[in-house]
Design a protein around this motif. Sequence first.
Motif, PDB file in Angstrom:
ATOM      1  N   HIS A 102       0.806  -1.230   0.000  1.00  0.00           N
ATOM      2  CA  HIS A 102       0.000   0.000   0.000  1.00  0.00           C
ATOM      3  C   HIS A 102       0.838   1.279   0.000  1.00  0.00           C
ATOM      4  O   HIS A 102       0.276   2.368  -0.127  1.00  0.00           O
ATOM      5  CB  HIS A 102      -0.926   0.002   1.225  1.00  0.00           C
ATOM      6  CG  HIS A 102      -1.889  -1.137   1.252  1.00  0.00           C
ATOM      7  ND1 HIS A 102      -3.052  -1.152   0.508  1.00  0.00           N
ATOM      8  CD2 HIS A 102      -1.856  -2.321   1.934  1.00  0.00           C
ATOM      9  CE1 HIS A 102      -3.698  -2.282   0.731  1.00  0.00           C
ATOM     10  NE2 HIS A 102      -3.003  -3.007   1.586  1.00  0.00           N
ATOM     11  N   ILE A 103       2.143   1.165   0.145  1.00  0.00           N
ATOM     12  CA  ILE A 103       2.994   2.351   0.224  1.00  0.00           C
ATOM     13  C   ILE A 103       2.790   3.290  -0.979  1.00  0.00           C
ATOM     14  O   ILE A 103       2.682   4.516  -0.802  1.00  0.00           O
ATOM     15  CB  ILE A 103       4.480   1.955   0.340  1.00  0.00           C
ATOM     16  CG1 ILE A 103       4.733   1.203   1.657  1.00  0.00           C
ATOM     17  CG2 ILE A 103       5.381   3.175   0.240  1.00  0.00           C
ATOM     18  CD1 ILE A 103       4.562   2.024   2.898  1.00  0.00           C
ATOM     19  N   PRO A 104       2.707   2.775  -2.222  1.00  0.00           N
ATOM     20  CA  PRO A 104       2.533   3.700  -3.363  1.00  0.00           C
ATOM     21  C   PRO A 104       1.229   4.495  -3.324  1.00  0.00           C
ATOM     22  O   PRO A 104       1.107   5.503  -4.015  1.00  0.00           O
ATOM     23  CB  PRO A 104       2.566   2.755  -4.583  1.00  0.00           C
ATOM     24  CG  PRO A 104       3.292   1.542  -4.105  1.00  0.00           C
ATOM     25  CD  PRO A 104       2.906   1.384  -2.674  1.00  0.00           C
ATOM     26  N   GLU A 105       0.256   4.061  -2.520  1.00  0.00           N
ATOM     27  CA  GLU A 105      -1.041   4.731  -2.466  1.00  0.00           C
ATOM     28  C   GLU A 105      -1.023   5.948  -1.545  1.00  0.00           C
ATOM     29  O   GLU A 105      -1.926   6.789  -1.619  1.00  0.00           O
ATOM     30  CB  GLU A 105      -2.120   3.752  -1.976  1.00  0.00           C
ATOM     31  CG  GLU A 105      -2.223   2.471  -2.791  1.00  0.00           C
ATOM     32  CD  GLU A 105      -3.038   1.398  -2.081  1.00  0.00           C
ATOM     33  OE1 GLU A 105      -3.651   1.727  -1.030  1.00  0.00           O
ATOM     34  OE2 GLU A 105      -3.053   0.247  -2.548  1.00  0.00           O
ATOM     35  N   PHE A 106      -0.043   6.056  -0.683  1.00  0.00           N
ATOM     36  CA  PHE A 106      -0.037   7.100   0.340  1.00  0.00           C
ATOM     37  C   PHE A 106       0.227   8.484  -0.267  1.00  0.00           C
ATOM     38  O   PHE A 106       1.075   8.633  -1.146  1.00  0.00           O
ATOM     39  CB  PHE A 106       1.024   6.817   1.407  1.00  0.00           C
ATOM     40  CG  PHE A 106       0.725   5.612   2.258  1.00  0.00           C
ATOM     41  CD1 PHE A 106      -0.560   5.132   2.408  1.00  0.00           C
ATOM     42  CD2 PHE A 106       1.751   4.960   2.919  1.00  0.00           C
ATOM     43  CE1 PHE A 106      -0.835   4.028   3.183  1.00  0.00           C
ATOM     44  CE2 PHE A 106       1.496   3.848   3.711  1.00  0.00           C
ATOM     45  CZ  PHE A 106       0.198   3.386   3.839  1.00  0.00           C
ATOM     46  N   GLY A 107      -0.474   9.471   0.248  1.00  0.00           N
ATOM     47  CA  GLY A 107      -0.232  10.847  -0.156  1.00  0.00           C
ATOM     48  C   GLY A 107       0.754  11.542   0.760  1.00  0.00           C
ATOM     49  O   GLY A 107       0.742  12.769   0.864  1.00  0.00           O
ATOM     50  N   PHE A 108       1.584  10.788   1.420  1.00  0.00           N
ATOM     51  CA  PHE A 108       2.599  11.326   2.318  1.00  0.00           C
ATOM     52  C   PHE A 108       3.836  10.441   2.238  1.00  0.00           C
ATOM     53  O   PHE A 108       3.782   9.306   1.746  1.00  0.00           O
ATOM     54  CB  PHE A 108       2.093  11.412   3.762  1.00  0.00           C
ATOM     55  CG  PHE A 108       1.458  10.139   4.277  1.00  0.00           C
ATOM     56  CD1 PHE A 108       2.203   9.160   4.914  1.00  0.00           C
ATOM     57  CD2 PHE A 108       0.088   9.931   4.128  1.00  0.00           C
ATOM     58  CE1 PHE A 108       1.627   7.997   5.377  1.00  0.00           C
ATOM     59  CE2 PHE A 108      -0.510   8.758   4.595  1.00  0.00           C
ATOM     60  CZ  PHE A 108       0.260   7.792   5.220  1.00  0.00           C
ATOM     61  N   ASN A 109       4.963  10.983   2.696  1.00  0.00           N
ATOM     62  CA  ASN A 109       6.215  10.232   2.677  1.00  0.00           C
ATOM     63  C   ASN A 109       6.271   9.276   3.865  1.00  0.00           C
ATOM     64  O   ASN A 109       5.673   9.532   4.915  1.00  0.00           O
ATOM     65  CB  ASN A 109       7.417  11.181   2.752  1.00  0.00           C
ATOM     66  CG  ASN A 109       7.423  12.184   1.615  1.00  0.00           C
ATOM     67  OD1 ASN A 109       6.986  11.883   0.513  1.00  0.00           O
ATOM     68  ND2 ASN A 109       7.911  13.380   1.885  1.00  0.00           N
ATOM     69  N   VAL A 110       7.013   8.200   3.708  1.00  0.00           N
ATOM     70  CA  VAL A 110       7.130   7.182   4.754  1.00  0.00           C
ATOM     71  C   VAL A 110       8.596   6.853   4.992  1.00  0.00           C
ATOM     72  O   VAL A 110       9.372   6.690   4.050  1.00  0.00           O
ATOM     73  CB  VAL A 110       6.372   5.891   4.360  1.00  0.00           C
ATOM     74  CG1 VAL A 110       6.718   4.741   5.300  1.00  0.00           C
ATOM     75  CG2 VAL A 110       4.865   6.136   4.386  1.00  0.00           C
ATOM     76  N   ILE A 111       8.971   6.802   6.257  1.00  0.00           N
ATOM     77  CA  ILE A 111      10.264   6.269   6.665  1.00  0.00           C
ATOM     78  C   ILE A 111       9.981   5.021   7.477  1.00  0.00           C
ATOM     79  O   ILE A 111       9.335   5.092   8.527  1.00  0.00           O
ATOM     80  CB  ILE A 111      11.065   7.280   7.511  1.00  0.00           C
ATOM     81  CG1 ILE A 111      11.290   8.578   6.754  1.00  0.00           C
ATOM     82  CG2 ILE A 111      12.404   6.671   7.933  1.00  0.00           C
ATOM     83  CD1 ILE A 111      11.931   9.679   7.586  1.00  0.00           C
ATOM     84  N   MET A 112      10.432   3.856   7.015  1.00  0.00           N
ATOM     85  CA  MET A 112      10.140   2.588   7.696  1.00  0.00           C
ATOM     86  C   MET A 112      11.322   2.158   8.564  1.00  0.00           C
ATOM     87  O   MET A 112      12.477   2.247   8.150  1.00  0.00           O
ATOM     88  CB  MET A 112       9.847   1.480   6.689  1.00  0.00           C
ATOM     89  CG  MET A 112       8.491   1.568   6.018  1.00  0.00           C
ATOM     90  SD  MET A 112       7.058   1.590   7.143  1.00  0.00           S
ATOM     91  CE  MET A 112       7.390   0.184   8.220  1.00  0.00           C
ATOM     92  N   LEU A 139      -5.533   0.904   8.076  1.00  0.00           N
ATOM     93  CA  LEU A 139      -5.103  -0.013   7.028  1.00  0.00           C
ATOM     94  C   LEU A 139      -4.484  -1.280   7.613  1.00  0.00           C
ATOM     95  O   LEU A 139      -4.840  -2.404   7.230  1.00  0.00           O
ATOM     96  CB  LEU A 139      -4.107   0.689   6.119  1.00  0.00           C
ATOM     97  CG  LEU A 139      -3.475  -0.157   5.011  1.00  0.00           C
ATOM     98  CD1 LEU A 139      -4.529  -0.694   4.075  1.00  0.00           C
ATOM     99  CD2 LEU A 139      -2.443   0.658   4.241  1.00  0.00           C
ATOM    100  N   VAL A 140      -3.551  -1.119   8.559  1.00  0.00           N
ATOM    101  CA  VAL A 140      -2.876  -2.283   9.149  1.00  0.00           C
ATOM    102  C   VAL A 140      -3.879  -3.161   9.887  1.00  0.00           C
ATOM    103  O   VAL A 140      -3.838  -4.390   9.781  1.00  0.00           O
ATOM    104  CB  VAL A 140      -1.741  -1.836  10.092  1.00  0.00           C
ATOM    105  CG1 VAL A 140      -1.170  -3.023  10.849  1.00  0.00           C
ATOM    106  CG2 VAL A 140      -0.636  -1.141   9.299  1.00  0.00           C
ATOM    107  N   LYS A 141      -4.790  -2.542  10.632  1.00  0.00           N
ATOM    108  CA  LYS A 141      -5.778  -3.324  11.378  1.00  0.00           C
ATOM    109  C   LYS A 141      -6.694  -4.102  10.436  1.00  0.00           C
ATOM    110  O   LYS A 141      -6.993  -5.276  10.671  1.00  0.00           O
ATOM    111  CB  LYS A 141      -6.600  -2.413  12.280  1.00  0.00           C
ATOM    112  CG  LYS A 141      -7.570  -3.170  13.184  1.00  0.00           C
ATOM    113  CD  LYS A 141      -8.161  -2.296  14.258  1.00  0.00           C
ATOM    114  CE  LYS A 141      -9.145  -3.054  15.117  1.00  0.00           C
ATOM    115  NZ  LYS A 141      -8.543  -4.258  15.734  1.00  0.00           N
ATOM    116  N   ALA A 142      -7.138  -3.448   9.367  1.00  0.00           N
ATOM    117  CA  ALA A 142      -8.011  -4.126   8.404  1.00  0.00           C
ATOM    118  C   ALA A 142      -7.299  -5.304   7.743  1.00  0.00           C
ATOM    119  O   ALA A 142      -7.879  -6.391   7.576  1.00  0.00           O
ATOM    120  CB  ALA A 142      -8.484  -3.135   7.348  1.00  0.00           C
ATOM    121  N   GLU A 143      -6.027  -5.127   7.374  1.00  0.00           N
ATOM    122  CA  GLU A 143      -5.262  -6.202   6.746  1.00  0.00           C
ATOM    123  C   GLU A 143      -5.046  -7.355   7.716  1.00  0.00           C
ATOM    124  O   GLU A 143      -5.163  -8.524   7.351  1.00  0.00           O
ATOM    125  CB  GLU A 143      -3.921  -5.664   6.249  1.00  0.00           C
ATOM    126  CG  GLU A 143      -4.008  -4.805   5.008  1.00  0.00           C
ATOM    127  CD  GLU A 143      -4.394  -5.611   3.791  1.00  0.00           C
ATOM    128  OE1 GLU A 143      -3.896  -6.751   3.634  1.00  0.00           O
ATOM    129  OE2 GLU A 143      -5.225  -5.127   2.984  1.00  0.00           O
TER     130      GLU A 143
END
Length: 301
Positions: free
Chosen positions: A111-121, A290-294
Motif C-alpha cells: 500500500h505504500i505507493p497509495e499514500f499521499g505522504f512520505n514514509v520512513i520505515m 489499514l494495518v488493522k483491516a489487513e
Amino acid sequence: MRTDLEWFRTFKAVFETGTMSDAAKELSISQPGVSLHLNALEAYIGFPLFKRNTRKMIPNERAKILYQQVCDSLVKLEEVERKFGKKKKEGRGTLSIGMYASLYRQCLEAHIPEFGFNVIMHLETTENLIPLLAHGAVDLAVLNQEVPLRNICYELLGTVRLVLVAGPGTDISGFSGLPERKKRLSQWLESQLWYNTADREQLNLFWKENFGGNPDFAPNHILPDKYSIIRCLSGGKGVAVLPESLCRDAIGRKELLKLWEGYHPVETTLYFGYRKNQVLADEVMAVKSLVKAELDRLMKG
C-alpha cells in the motif's frame, strides 16, 4: 541532486527555535520530517550545520553564514505569500513508522505507493522500537507490549496465534502420538533442525507455555525475518514457530506442514504506539486503519 526550498525553510526554523521538536511545531510537520530535510540539506552542501546534543541544536560558523545568506530571501518569499493572500502550498508530510519486518510485508508494503505522504520505515523488534518511539524518531509503532512512556498512547491492534510448522521434507513419522507424552515430545522437537530470527521472543513464549520454560537449544539457522523462514522451509526440511496468519497461505499450498498448535492456544498481543498531539494525526489514523483491516482479514483466513 537538486535543492528543495523546504530544506531551507526547515534549516531556518531549526536555527531560530534551537530544537528539532520546536521547528516541527512551527512548520506543522513531524520531527522525522525535520530531520529528513536537514540531513538532505547537509548532504547537498557537503558539511554539517549544527552540533547536536540531547537538548539543543547548536549552529556552527557555516550555519551562521548560511542563515545570513538565506534568511532575508525566505522572509521576502513569506511576505509575498501573505501579501497575495495565497496559502502556503502544503508539502507531503513525512511519517516515520516502525514494526516487525514480517508484519510490514504482510500488511503495509503493497500500500505504500497509495499514500499521499512520505514514509520512513523502521523494521525492528519491539525492544529496538521503544527508544525510537520515546525519542520521537518514530511517529507510529507496532509493539507486542505497552511500555509507559511520556506522551505516548497505546491502542490494541489484535492478537496473533503461534503454531509449530515444518517443511514438507521433514521426517515427521515419529511425531504422531508424541503430544500425549510431553517429555518425549520436547526431546523430539529439540532434535529437529530449527529456524528462527534473532528475536527469540515468540519461540520462547511458545515453549514456555507448553513446556514450562525457555528452550535449552539454539536454533540452527538465524534468518532476517519470518518470510525468509517460510521461503527456506518451503520444499525443505526443518521446523519453526510462526504466526499462523503469516504462514496460512503456504500451509494451504502444502509448502508447509502445520504440526501443532500447542496444548492450548498460544497468542501474542500487538499494540499501536503513537505520540499524543500528533501533527500528522490523519496520516497516523490512515495507517492504523489499514494495518488493522489487513491483519483482521488475515486472521479470518
